[in-house]
Design a protein around this motif. Structure first.
Motif, PDB file in Angstrom:
ATOM      1  N   TYR A   1      -1.191  16.072 -51.391  1.00 57.82           N
ATOM      2  CA  TYR A   1      -0.501  16.854 -50.364  1.00 57.82           C
ATOM      3  C   TYR A   1      -1.204  18.188 -50.115  1.00 57.82           C
ATOM      4  O   TYR A   1      -1.330  18.624 -48.975  1.00 57.82           O
ATOM      5  N   VAL A   2      -1.654  18.843 -51.143  1.00 59.14           N
ATOM      6  CA  VAL A   2      -2.364  20.107 -50.984  1.00 59.14           C
ATOM      7  C   VAL A   2      -3.670  19.886 -50.208  1.00 59.14           C
ATOM      8  O   VAL A   2      -4.007  20.638 -49.301  1.00 59.14           O
ATOM      9  N   LEU A   3      -4.400  18.834 -50.530  1.00 58.90           N
ATOM     10  CA  LEU A   3      -5.640  18.536 -49.812  1.00 58.90           C
ATOM     11  C   LEU A   3      -5.362  18.192 -48.358  1.00 58.90           C
ATOM     12  O   LEU A   3      -6.128  18.568 -47.462  1.00 58.90           O
ATOM     13  N   LEU A   4      -4.270  17.480 -48.090  1.00 61.59           N
ATOM     14  CA  LEU A   4      -3.901  17.139 -46.724  1.00 61.59           C
ATOM     15  C   LEU A   4      -3.580  18.399 -45.916  1.00 61.59           C
ATOM     16  O   LEU A   4      -4.033  18.548 -44.780  1.00 61.59           O
ATOM     17  N   VAL A   5      -2.839  19.325 -46.491  1.00 57.32           N
ATOM     18  CA  VAL A   5      -2.512  20.574 -45.807  1.00 57.32           C
ATOM     19  C   VAL A   5      -3.778  21.383 -45.536  1.00 57.32           C
ATOM     20  O   VAL A   5      -3.967  21.916 -44.439  1.00 57.32           O
ATOM     21  N   ILE A   6      -4.672  21.466 -46.487  1.00 59.41           N
ATOM     22  CA  ILE A   6      -5.928  22.199 -46.294  1.00 59.41           C
ATOM     23  C   ILE A   6      -6.752  21.553 -45.185  1.00 59.41           C
ATOM     24  O   ILE A   6      -7.307  22.240 -44.325  1.00 59.41           O
ATOM     25  N   PHE A   7      -6.811  20.231 -45.175  1.00 56.71           N
ATOM     26  CA  PHE A   7      -7.560  19.523 -44.138  1.00 56.71           C
ATOM     27  C   PHE A   7      -6.980  19.806 -42.753  1.00 56.71           C
ATOM     28  O   PHE A   7      -7.714  20.079 -41.803  1.00 56.71           O
ATOM     29  N   ILE A   8      -5.665  19.769 -42.620  1.00 57.77           N
ATOM     30  CA  ILE A   8      -5.022  20.027 -41.325  1.00 57.77           C
ATOM     31  C   ILE A   8      -5.294  21.451 -40.870  1.00 57.77           C
ATOM     32  O   ILE A   8      -5.628  21.706 -39.708  1.00 57.77           O
ATOM     33  N   LEU A   9      -5.170  22.420 -41.761  1.00 58.08           N
ATOM     34  CA  LEU A   9      -5.405  23.817 -41.402  1.00 58.08           C
ATOM     35  C   LEU A   9      -6.851  24.062 -40.985  1.00 58.08           C
ATOM     36  O   LEU A   9      -7.128  24.769 -40.019  1.00 58.08           O
ATOM     37  N   MET A  10      -7.788  23.484 -41.701  1.00 55.65           N
ATOM     38  CA  MET A  10      -9.199  23.703 -41.381  1.00 55.65           C
ATOM     39  C   MET A  10      -9.591  23.012 -40.077  1.00 55.65           C
ATOM     40  O   MET A  10     -10.435  23.509 -39.331  1.00 55.65           O
ATOM     41  N   THR A  11      -8.995  21.871 -39.773  1.00 57.01           N
ATOM     42  CA  THR A  11      -9.312  21.160 -38.540  1.00 57.01           C
ATOM     43  C   THR A  11      -8.797  21.918 -37.331  1.00 57.01           C
ATOM     44  O   THR A  11      -9.503  22.064 -36.331  1.00 57.01           O
ATOM     45  N   THR A  12      -7.577  22.408 -37.384  1.00 61.91           N
ATOM     46  CA  THR A  12      -7.013  23.105 -36.229  1.00 61.91           C
ATOM     47  C   THR A  12      -7.590  24.503 -36.071  1.00 61.91           C
ATOM     48  O   THR A  12      -7.564  25.054 -34.979  1.00 61.91           O
ATOM     49  N   ALA A  13      -8.128  25.093 -37.116  1.00 63.25           N
ATOM     50  CA  ALA A  13      -8.689  26.445 -37.016  1.00 63.25           C
ATOM     51  C   ALA A  13     -10.021  26.444 -36.279  1.00 63.25           C
ATOM     52  O   ALA A  13     -10.430  27.464 -35.737  1.00 63.25           O
ATOM     53  N   SER A  14     -10.710  25.319 -36.216  1.00 61.11           N
ATOM     54  CA  SER A  14     -12.030  25.297 -35.604  1.00 61.11           C
ATOM     55  C   SER A  14     -12.010  24.906 -34.127  1.00 61.11           C
ATOM     56  O   SER A  14     -13.055  24.787 -33.514  1.00 61.11           O
ATOM     57  N   VAL A  15     -10.833  24.706 -33.527  1.00 65.57           N
ATOM     58  CA  VAL A  15     -10.744  24.322 -32.121  1.00 65.57           C
ATOM     59  C   VAL A  15     -11.048  25.540 -31.249  1.00 65.57           C
ATOM     60  O   VAL A  15     -10.495  26.610 -31.450  1.00 65.57           O
ATOM     61  N   GLN A  16     -11.955  25.344 -30.287  1.00 67.11           N
ATOM     62  CA  GLN A  16     -12.336  26.428 -29.387  1.00 67.11           C
ATOM     63  C   GLN A  16     -12.062  25.992 -27.962  1.00 67.11           C
ATOM     64  O   GLN A  16     -11.959  24.811 -27.670  1.00 67.11           O
ATOM     65  N   GLY A  17     -11.983  26.939 -27.051  1.00 69.51           N
ATOM     66  CA  GLY A  17     -11.714  26.611 -25.659  1.00 69.51           C
ATOM     67  C   GLY A  17     -12.374  27.594 -24.718  1.00 69.51           C
ATOM     68  O   GLY A  17     -13.147  28.458 -25.123  1.00 69.51           O
ATOM     69  N   LEU A  18     -12.082  27.440 -23.455  1.00 70.51           N
ATOM     70  CA  LEU A  18     -12.605  28.313 -22.418  1.00 70.51           C
ATOM     71  C   LEU A  18     -11.601  29.418 -22.131  1.00 70.51           C
ATOM     72  O   LEU A  18     -10.401  29.204 -22.182  1.00 70.51           O
ATOM     73  N   THR A  19     -12.092  30.583 -21.790  1.00 70.42           N
ATOM     74  CA  THR A  19     -11.222  31.673 -21.390  1.00 70.42           C
ATOM     75  C   THR A  19     -11.179  31.696 -19.868  1.00 70.42           C
ATOM     76  O   THR A  19     -12.218  31.812 -19.223  1.00 70.42           O
ATOM     77  N   MET A  20     -10.000  31.545 -19.310  1.00 71.15           N
ATOM     78  CA  MET A  20      -9.840  31.550 -17.863  1.00 71.15           C
ATOM     79  C   MET A  20      -8.721  32.504 -17.488  1.00 71.15           C
ATOM     80  O   MET A  20      -7.693  32.555 -18.158  1.00 71.15           O
ATOM     81  N   ASN A  21      -8.924  33.259 -16.441  1.00 76.42           N
ATOM     82  CA  ASN A  21      -7.880  34.119 -15.898  1.00 76.42           C
ATOM     83  C   ASN A  21      -7.169  33.344 -14.798  1.00 76.42           C
ATOM     84  O   ASN A  21      -7.719  33.141 -13.715  1.00 76.42           O
ATOM     85  N   LEU A  22      -5.956  32.899 -15.081  1.00 74.64           N
ATOM     86  CA  LEU A  22      -5.203  32.116 -14.122  1.00 74.64           C
ATOM     87  C   LEU A  22      -4.442  33.043 -13.172  1.00 74.64           C
ATOM     88  O   LEU A  22      -4.010  34.124 -13.563  1.00 74.64           O
TER      89      LEU A  22
END
Length: 134
Positions: free
Chosen positions: A23-44
């Protein structure tokens, strides 16, 4: 009185510590995967309550399935698109660009148009969407 025999092997293994580790490894994996998501900056654009009476030019840039581009229905390259958008901005600084991507178009073509519009500092940009199934 019965004497217990300590030489008898255990018939079960306690797996609770292994599950805790999993469970600890699963939580670490989820946190590290979502922390590396990047996107575009757009002024809507922000909606206003009053309708605008100003009329500005609108350019519709469409990215097709093969990666080809159309501007207002005419075939165009990325370099030609840049020069035409520069000319349109010189005529009307408040003109609009609508970007429409075909469902099977390469995403890199759409990003190239978004990057071009950002580099030219065009403020009124929209992404054209359609309903699913149409």
């Amino acid at each position: 009185m019965q004497v217990q025999d300590d030489s008898k092997p255990y018939d079960s293994i306690n797996i609770t510590p292994m599950l805790d580790l999993a469970y600890v490894l699963l939580v670490i994996f989820i946190l590290m995967t979502t922390a590396s998501v990047q996107g575009l900056t757009m002024n809507l654009p922000k909606p206003s309550n009053k309708p605008s009476t100003e009329q500005h030019e609108v350019k519709i840039v469409q990215v097709q399935e093969g990666g080809t581009m159309l501007m207002n229905g005419m075939g165009i390259s990325l370099a030609e698109l840049e020069s035409q958008l520069n000319a349109a901005k010189a005529r009307d600084p408040k003109f609009s660009v609508m970007i429409k991507g075909d469902a099977r178009a390469p995403y890199a073509g759409i990003i190239a148009v978004v990057d071009l519009v950002t580099r030219l500092e065009i403020e009124n940009v929209g992404l054209v969407t359609s309903r699913i199934g149409t």
